[in-house]
Design an enzyme around this catalytic site. Structure first.
Site, PDB file in Angstrom:
ATOM      1  N   HIS A 110       0.792  -1.224   0.000  1.00 54.88           N
ATOM      2  CA  HIS A 110       0.000   0.000   0.000  1.00 54.88           C
ATOM      3  C   HIS A 110       0.827   1.279   0.000  1.00 54.88           C
ATOM      4  O   HIS A 110       0.260   2.370  -0.103  1.00 54.88           O
ATOM      5  CB  HIS A 110      -0.988   0.002   1.169  1.00 54.88           C
ATOM      6  CG  HIS A 110      -2.318   0.587   0.807  1.00 54.88           C
ATOM      7  ND1 HIS A 110      -3.434   0.478   1.600  1.00 54.88           N
ATOM      8  CD2 HIS A 110      -2.731   1.298  -0.277  1.00 54.88           C
ATOM      9  CE1 HIS A 110      -4.454   1.082   1.039  1.00 54.88           C
ATOM     10  NE2 HIS A 110      -4.054   1.597  -0.103  1.00 54.88           N
ATOM     11  N   HIS A 135      -6.282  -0.152   8.647  1.00 61.86           N
ATOM     12  CA  HIS A 135      -5.278   0.764   9.187  1.00 61.86           C
ATOM     13  C   HIS A 135      -5.408   2.141   8.545  1.00 61.86           C
ATOM     14  O   HIS A 135      -5.845   2.266   7.401  1.00 61.86           O
ATOM     15  CB  HIS A 135      -3.871   0.214   8.912  1.00 61.86           C
ATOM     16  CG  HIS A 135      -3.700  -1.234   9.250  1.00 61.86           C
ATOM     17  ND1 HIS A 135      -3.944  -2.245   8.329  1.00 61.86           N
ATOM     18  CD2 HIS A 135      -3.331  -1.834  10.397  1.00 61.86           C
ATOM     19  CE1 HIS A 135      -3.726  -3.418   8.896  1.00 61.86           C
ATOM     20  NE2 HIS A 135      -3.355  -3.207  10.159  1.00 61.86           N
ATOM     21  N   ASP A 243      -7.021  -6.069   3.546  1.00 63.78           N
ATOM     22  CA  ASP A 243      -7.156  -6.340   4.985  1.00 63.78           C
ATOM     23  C   ASP A 243      -8.290  -5.533   5.624  1.00 63.78           C
ATOM     24  O   ASP A 243      -8.599  -5.711   6.798  1.00 63.78           O
ATOM     25  CB  ASP A 243      -5.837  -6.157   5.732  1.00 63.78           C
ATOM     26  CG  ASP A 243      -5.373  -4.719   5.886  1.00 63.78           C
ATOM     27  OD1 ASP A 243      -6.193  -3.790   5.900  1.00 63.78           O
ATOM     28  OD2 ASP A 243      -4.145  -4.510   6.015  1.00 63.78           O
ATOM     29  N   GLU A 286      -2.324  -5.191  -1.413  1.00 65.66           N
ATOM     30  CA  GLU A 286      -1.893  -6.019  -0.273  1.00 65.66           C
ATOM     31  C   GLU A 286      -2.330  -7.484  -0.330  1.00 65.66           C
ATOM     32  O   GLU A 286      -2.390  -8.155   0.697  1.00 65.66           O
ATOM     33  CB  GLU A 286      -2.317  -5.386   1.063  1.00 65.66           C
ATOM     34  CG  GLU A 286      -1.628  -4.066   1.380  1.00 65.66           C
ATOM     35  CD  GLU A 286      -0.177  -4.201   1.826  1.00 65.66           C
ATOM     36  OE1 GLU A 286       0.320  -5.346   1.957  1.00 65.66           O
ATOM     37  OE2 GLU A 286       0.477  -3.148   2.044  1.00 65.66           O
TER      38      GLU A 286
END
Length: 334
Positions: A110, A135, A243, A286
């Protein structure tokens, strides 16, 4: 009978992994292509549902050079290699956008967002960003616990943080291109204390998984689009980290976090963004096949990512024969 305009899509592969330490994430573009992404996009846009059609061009994978003697700086790992790669990616994205195409970037880690968003902003400086991720990726070179640049791209992109980011070799070309008000985070559930303080102090709009659970994804998307498009229609950039979804769906990724978004919630988000007719660039980031404990985990991750991409470009769950959905007209930003 009037002819609906054709929408153009440009696909860029960015097989890059030096923004973090785990090998394998550079294989993301290849495994998505091997899963039939391009053929599925072509088949999808040839269907009766998508009467507008797409002109699809695959630009292939970029080649990124290693930089010798690329020692750390301010705890940042591989700064010159990362910075040089992102500059190349930014220039490529800008060329795709200048051609009038919607841009799909297949990653890669990323940290690539420094390049994708910078390149997009060269052509559309008023863009709005939806950052879907567990995140915030807003650590700076001075605050990052790991020194991995895939946890820092937002710090390089946000104007209000310009004075907080020191000079890093390889990044002299970067000019912050986003204001805090241009960003909406969705799916957060693993945020460092320092990052939390930055997000709150800048007043960045964000929806943690607790808020997604409380409000429901429908309300989250309604508020997100109202916020980003309050003053005018403008291009939307989707930064999609796999994610952000629950690890039961996307286990083959480097930093999985439990209790993420479901498949249905992810599809609702991408469908809603497509329906605006304003989705101008999509990053899919990712996927790391080496992190899958078995081939089934790799397949689940890749197939889920491909489904989300198809949804970004018009696949609707009600089926191809539904008469209740009208295709949004392509927007012109020139």
């Amino acid at each position: 009978m009037s002819v609906k305009p054709k929408m153009s899509l440009g696909i860029i592969g960015a097989p890059f992994s030096k923004g973090q330490v785990q090998k394998g994430v550079e294989e993301g573009p290849a495994v998505m292509r091997e899963a039939g992404l391009i053929d599925k996009l072509i088949a999808q846009v040839s269907s009766a549902m998508l009467t507008t059609g797409y002109d699809i061009k695959d630009y292939g994978d970029l080649m990124f050079d290693d930089v010798p003697d690329d020692g750390p700086c301010h705890n940042v790992k591989n700064p010159r290699s990362v910075g040089k790669a992102k500059e190349k990616l930014a220039n490529t994205v800008a060329e795709v956008k200048k051609s009038g195409r919607t841009c799909l970037i297949l990653g890669g880690d990323h940290s690539l967002a420094i390049g994708t968003i910078s390149g997009h902003a060269k052509v559309h400086p008023d863009l709005g960003l939806v950052w879907f991720d567990a995140h915030t990726d807003i650590n700076t070179p001075l605050t990052s616990p790991s020194g991995n640049l895939h946890g820092q791209p937002m710090a390089f992109l946000i104007k209000e943080l310009k004075d907080k980011v020191p000079d890093v070799p390889g990044f002299s070309w970067v000019t912050p291109c986003l204001s805090a008000k241009d960003i909406v985070y969705i799916g957060l559930r693993d945020v460092d204390p320092g990052e939390h303080c930055v997000v709150k102090s800048l007043g960045i709009k964000c929806y943690s998984m607790s808020e997604v659970d409380k409000l429901g994804i429908g309300k989250v998307m309604e508020e997100t689009l109202s916020y980003l498009l309050a003053n005018k229609k403008r291009p939307i950039h989707l930064g999609f980290d796999v994610d952000g979804l629950d690890p039961s769906l996307t286990p083959a990724t480097g930093t999985p976090v439990p209790e993420g978004m479901t498949f249905r919630e992810g599809m609702y988000m991408t469908e809603d963004l497509y329906k605006t007719g304003l989705l101008s660039a999509v990053d899919m980031m990712e996927i790391n096949p080496s992190c899958g404990k078995a081939q089934e985990e790799v397949n689940s991750t890749v197939n889920t990512a491909v489904a989300m991409i198809l949804s970004c470009f018009g696949a609707m769950r009600e089926g191809s024969h539904s008469s209740s959905y009208s295709i949004p007209q392509p927007q012109t930003f020139f």
